[in-house]
Design a protein around this motif. Structure first.
Motif, PDB file in Angstrom:
ATOM      1  N   ILE A   7     -10.864-104.882   4.552  1.00 23.20           N
ATOM      2  CA  ILE A   7      -9.563-104.380   5.011  1.00 23.20           C
ATOM      3  C   ILE A   7      -8.472-104.849   4.035  1.00 23.20           C
ATOM      4  CG2 ILE A   7      -7.816-104.564   6.844  1.00 23.20           C
ATOM      5  CD1 ILE A   7     -10.218-104.821   8.851  1.00 23.20           C
ATOM      6  N   ASN A   8      -8.567-106.119   3.624  1.00 21.72           N
ATOM      7  CA  ASN A   8      -7.603-106.662   2.664  1.00 21.72           C
ATOM      8  C   ASN A   8      -7.694-105.927   1.322  1.00 21.72           C
ATOM      9  OD1 ASN A   8      -5.612-108.889   2.189  1.00 21.72           O
ATOM     10  ND2 ASN A   8      -7.056-109.382   0.554  1.00 21.72           N
ATOM     11  N   ARG A  10      -8.673-102.827   0.799  1.00 25.56           N
ATOM     12  CA  ARG A  10      -8.050-101.500   0.906  1.00 25.56           C
ATOM     13  C   ARG A  10      -6.537-101.624   0.742  1.00 25.56           C
ATOM     14  NH1 ARG A  10      -5.803 -97.317   3.782  1.00 25.56           N
ATOM     15  NH2 ARG A  10      -6.844 -95.331   3.439  1.00 25.56           N
ATOM     16  N   LEU A  11      -5.959-102.618   1.415  1.00 29.33           N
ATOM     17  CA  LEU A  11      -4.499-102.777   1.346  1.00 29.33           C
ATOM     18  C   LEU A  11      -4.043-103.268  -0.027  1.00 29.33           C
ATOM     19  CD1 LEU A  11      -3.839-104.347   4.877  1.00 29.33           C
ATOM     20  CD2 LEU A  11      -3.269-102.007   4.126  1.00 29.33           C
ATOM     21  N   PHE A  59      -7.328 -96.658  12.154  1.00 28.97           N
ATOM     22  CA  PHE A  59      -6.962 -96.125  10.836  1.00 28.97           C
ATOM     23  C   PHE A  59      -5.475 -95.779  10.764  1.00 28.97           C
ATOM     24  CE2 PHE A  59     -10.150 -95.819   7.535  1.00 28.97           C
ATOM     25  CZ  PHE A  59     -11.239 -96.360   8.189  1.00 28.97           C
ATOM     26  N   SER A  61      -3.194 -97.519  12.178  1.00 27.49           N
ATOM     27  CA  SER A  61      -2.569 -98.828  11.928  1.00 27.49           C
ATOM     28  C   SER A  61      -2.692 -99.222  10.459  1.00 27.49           C
ATOM     29  CB  SER A  61      -3.225 -99.929  12.763  1.00 27.49           C
ATOM     30  OG  SER A  61      -3.093 -99.667  14.117  1.00 27.49           O
ATOM     31  N   GLN A  62      -3.881 -98.980   9.877  1.00 23.39           N
ATOM     32  CA  GLN A  62      -4.062 -99.316   8.451  1.00 23.39           C
ATOM     33  C   GLN A  62      -3.110 -98.490   7.579  1.00 23.39           C
ATOM     34  OE1 GLN A  62      -8.209-100.601   6.999  1.00 23.39           O
ATOM     35  NE2 GLN A  62      -8.612 -98.833   8.292  1.00 23.39           N
ATOM     36  N   GLY A 101     -12.844 -97.169   3.284  1.00 23.82           N
ATOM     37  CA  GLY A 101     -12.742 -96.818   4.705  1.00 23.82           C
ATOM     38  C   GLY A 101     -14.124 -96.653   5.324  1.00 23.82           C
ATOM     39  N   ASP A 139       2.638-106.883  10.993  1.00 26.77           N
ATOM     40  CA  ASP A 139       1.596-105.973  10.480  1.00 26.77           C
ATOM     41  C   ASP A 139       0.215-106.499  10.858  1.00 26.77           C
ATOM     42  OD1 ASP A 139       3.457-104.361   9.099  1.00 26.77           O
ATOM     43  OD2 ASP A 139       3.244-105.510   7.243  1.00 26.77           O
ATOM     44  N   LEU A 143      -2.619-104.736  13.291  1.00 26.66           N
ATOM     45  CA  LEU A 143      -3.948-104.412  12.767  1.00 26.66           C
ATOM     46  C   LEU A 143      -5.045-105.083  13.582  1.00 26.66           C
ATOM     47  CD1 LEU A 143      -3.726-104.717   8.866  1.00 26.66           C
ATOM     48  CD2 LEU A 143      -4.458-102.705  10.169  1.00 26.66           C
TER      49      LEU A 143
END
Ligand code: ISJ
Length: 153
Positions: A7-8, A10-11, A59, A61-62, A101, A139, A143
């Motif tokens: 997740i990190n 992706r961000l 998703f 939220s992401q 994802g 945030d 998440l």
């Protein structure tokens, strides 16, 4: 599991995305692209046995956090110029975001199928693993709460 790490990851692409959009005079929010990303994530989630509604919320939220990072970085770029070229959004970054994802969905499904829910204890680890400068405490809370609500089909 290193779900939190993915997740990190992706961000971590979002500063690059913002710089590309600034350089190409494109808006940060791209609703059409969001629909594509949500549709792709719903499809891949269903394939690994996740409940479509809860994964769609996660998703969303992401994507909201992804845009918040981009807006904050874009604001800072007004005062401090970037001296680098961002990776190409269309050929490089967007395909990667879809791939990450899918990876997130597969890892969440494995975790839930093994009977491991996301507990309050894991929130501490989550908050430490998401370590990007433009991600706020709010945030992270949004998440993690969306993550806790994901169910199997
Ligand atoms: C990452 C992007 O920026 C925003 C965030 C998105 C995402 O997290 O997938 C999708 C569309 C945009 O609103 C992008 O345009 O690809």
């Amino acid at each position: 599991t290193d779900i939190f790490g993915v997740i990190n990851q992706r961000l971590s692409y979002m500063e690059d995305v913002a710089l590309y959009k600034v350089n190409h005079q494109k808006a940060i929010e791209d609703i059409e692209r969001e629909k594509t990303v949500i549709a792709a994530s719903a499809r891949s989630a269903t394939l690994v046995g996740l409940d479509e509604k809860s994964i769609t919320r996660f998703f969303s939220s992401q994507i909201a956090v992804a845009k918040a990072i981009q807006y904050r970085y874009k604001a800072d770029l007004l005062s401090v110029k970037a001296h680098r070229e961002p990776r190409d959004l269309n050929t490089h970054v967007r395909p990667l975001l879809i791939k990450l994802g899918n990876e997130i969905n597969a890892k969440i499904a494995n975790c839930l199928k093994a009977g491991n829910a996301f507990t309050e204890q894991q929130r501490v680890t989550f908050n430490e693993t998401i370590n990007l400068r433009y991600v706020s405490t709010a945030d992270k809370a949004n998440l993690f709460e969306a993550l806790q609500k994901i169910r199997l089909k």
